[in-house]
Design a protein around this motif. Structure first.
Motif, PDB file in Angstrom:
ATOM      1  N   LEU A 179       0.833  -1.191   0.000  1.00 58.56           N
ATOM      2  CA  LEU A 179       0.000   0.000   0.000  1.00 58.56           C
ATOM      3  C   LEU A 179       0.875   1.251   0.000  1.00 58.56           C
ATOM      4  N   ARG A 180       0.807   2.012  -1.097  1.00 58.18           N
ATOM      5  CA  ARG A 180       1.608   3.240  -1.217  1.00 58.18           C
ATOM      6  C   ARG A 180       0.874   4.241  -2.099  1.00 58.18           C
ATOM      7  N   SER A 181       1.108   5.515  -1.850  1.00 55.84           N
ATOM      8  CA  SER A 181       0.515   6.549  -2.689  1.00 55.84           C
ATOM      9  C   SER A 181       1.400   7.784  -2.656  1.00 55.84           C
ATOM     10  N   SER A 182       1.472   8.489  -3.784  1.00 56.88           N
ATOM     11  CA  SER A 182       2.273   9.720  -3.825  1.00 56.88           C
ATOM     12  C   SER A 182       1.664  10.725  -4.787  1.00 56.88           C
ATOM     13  N   TYR A 183       1.921  11.993  -4.496  1.00 61.50           N
ATOM     14  CA  TYR A 183       1.503  13.093  -5.359  1.00 61.50           C
ATOM     15  C   TYR A 183       2.728  13.984  -5.513  1.00 61.50           C
ATOM     16  N   THR A 184       3.210  14.130  -6.749  1.00 54.87           N
ATOM     17  CA  THR A 184       4.406  14.924  -7.025  1.00 54.87           C
ATOM     18  C   THR A 184       4.046  16.094  -7.926  1.00 54.87           C
ATOM     19  N   TRP A 185       4.480  17.292  -7.571  1.00 57.69           N
ATOM     20  CA  TRP A 185       4.249  18.477  -8.381  1.00 57.69           C
ATOM     21  C   TRP A 185       5.534  19.298  -8.375  1.00 57.69           C
ATOM     22  N   PRO A 186       5.658  20.341  -9.172  1.00 54.39           N
ATOM     23  CA  PRO A 186       6.942  21.038  -9.309  1.00 54.39           C
ATOM     24  C   PRO A 186       7.546  21.528  -8.004  1.00 54.39           C
ATOM     25  N   GLU A 187       6.711  21.919  -7.044  1.00 52.00           N
ATOM     26  CA  GLU A 187       7.245  22.484  -5.800  1.00 52.00           C
ATOM     27  C   GLU A 187       7.331  21.493  -4.649  1.00 52.00           C
ATOM     28  N   GLY A 188       6.942  20.240  -4.870  1.00 52.92           N
ATOM     29  CA  GLY A 188       6.994  19.311  -3.746  1.00 52.92           C
ATOM     30  C   GLY A 188       6.471  17.917  -4.050  1.00 52.92           C
ATOM     31  N   LYS A 189       6.417  17.120  -2.994  1.00 56.03           N
ATOM     32  CA  LYS A 189       5.979  15.740  -3.126  1.00 56.03           C
ATOM     33  C   LYS A 189       5.477  15.226  -1.770  1.00 56.03           C
ATOM     34  N   ILE A 190       4.397  14.478  -1.796  1.00 56.32           N
ATOM     35  CA  ILE A 190       3.871  13.821  -0.596  1.00 56.32           C
ATOM     36  C   ILE A 190       3.793  12.335  -0.880  1.00 56.32           C
ATOM     37  N   THR A 191       4.364  11.526  -0.009  1.00 53.15           N
ATOM     38  CA  THR A 191       4.345  10.084  -0.185  1.00 53.15           C
ATOM     39  C   THR A 191       3.902   9.412   1.111  1.00 53.15           C
ATOM     40  N   VAL A 192       2.979   8.463   0.987  1.00 49.02           N
ATOM     41  CA  VAL A 192       2.508   7.699   2.142  1.00 49.02           C
ATOM     42  C   VAL A 192       2.726   6.215   1.861  1.00 49.02           C
ATOM     43  N   THR A 193       3.507   5.570   2.724  1.00 46.51           N
ATOM     44  CA  THR A 193       3.746   4.141   2.637  1.00 46.51           C
ATOM     45  C   THR A 193       3.476   3.516   4.003  1.00 46.51           C
TER      46      THR A 193
END
Length: 230
Positions: free
Chosen positions: A76-90
């Motif tokens: 189970l993993r999810s991430s959202y990456t955009w030019p100014e940052g990134k959020i990842t949940v594992t």
């Protein structure tokens, strides 16, 4: 059931009940109302199911920038990456990264219970940063379905090679348009979220995800706040 998933289904159910039980509504109006509810319910169901699947999507943002969303079922993993940052949940951590002046820093925190859908946390934090998320779009659609003054026009299109159902909404609130693919992935959005203009368009979709999608950005300064044991 995860809170976000439950919320989406409750919103759809509320739309159906509220739009169907209108004692002084004309027959033609009732038919329109039921059509709105069915459409919103279908889009909600698609996006809700997508929260449980493995996929990755790349989006075009304003100014030629890009953003990506990725998630996997096992692990189970999810991430959202955009030019100014990134959020990842594992299952091991929650990582929040931000960049400025060519430098990127990340804070790694202990994992949190996700009830099988780490994207719930990712989407919540992404919206706080002004990013477009599927739950935010669904809320706008549901509000429009409940607005008797709103007009919801449906069309179909193809985005990144995938069929999508689109709606153009005009009502008492801001006008917006949104598309959802058959796979339940947000295909596009043009409108206003939280008082700010927003626009995203799907440019690539795949049902396989590279492990690197959940890595911290290369060269980032990392502060790990998790407790270590010897």
């Amino acid at each position: 059931m995860p809170a976000a998933s439950t919320t989406l289904r409750v919103l759809a159910a509320s739309a159906i009940v509220s739009l169907s039980v209108t004692g002084c509504q004309a027959l033609d109006d009732t038919g329109v109302a039921l059509g709105r509810a069915d459409l919103v319910n279908d889009l909600v169901a698609r996006m809700d199911r997508a929260l449980e699947r493995t996929w990755a999507a790349e989006y075009q943002l304003n100014g030629g920038r890009t953003a990506t969303i990725a998630q996997t079922e096992k692990p189970l993993r999810s991430s959202y990456t955009w030019p100014e940052g990134k959020i990842t949940v594992t299952q091991e951590a929650v990582s929040r990264c931000s960049g400025a002046a060519g430098r990127t820093s990340c804070t790694v925190s202990p994992p949190v219970l996700t009830a099988g859908k780490p994207s719930v946390i990712v989407y919540g934090e992404a919206r706080e940063r002004g990013l477009v998320t599927p739950p935010a779009v669904i809320r706008l659609l549901t509000e429009a379905a409940l607005d008797p003054a709103a007009t919801i026009e449906q069309t179909d299109t193809t985005l990144a090679g995938h069929h999508a159902t689109c709606v153009d909404v005009t009502g008492s609130g801001d006008r917006f348009s949104a598309c959802v693919t058959n796979e339940g992935v947000l295909g596009s959005f043009v409108g206003t979220l939280d008082g700010k203009p927003a626009e995203v368009t799907l440019s690539r979709y795949t049902d396989t995800v590279q492990p690197a999608a959940f890595d911290l950005p290369a060269g980032a300064a990392v502060m790990d706040t998790r407790r270590t044991t010897s």
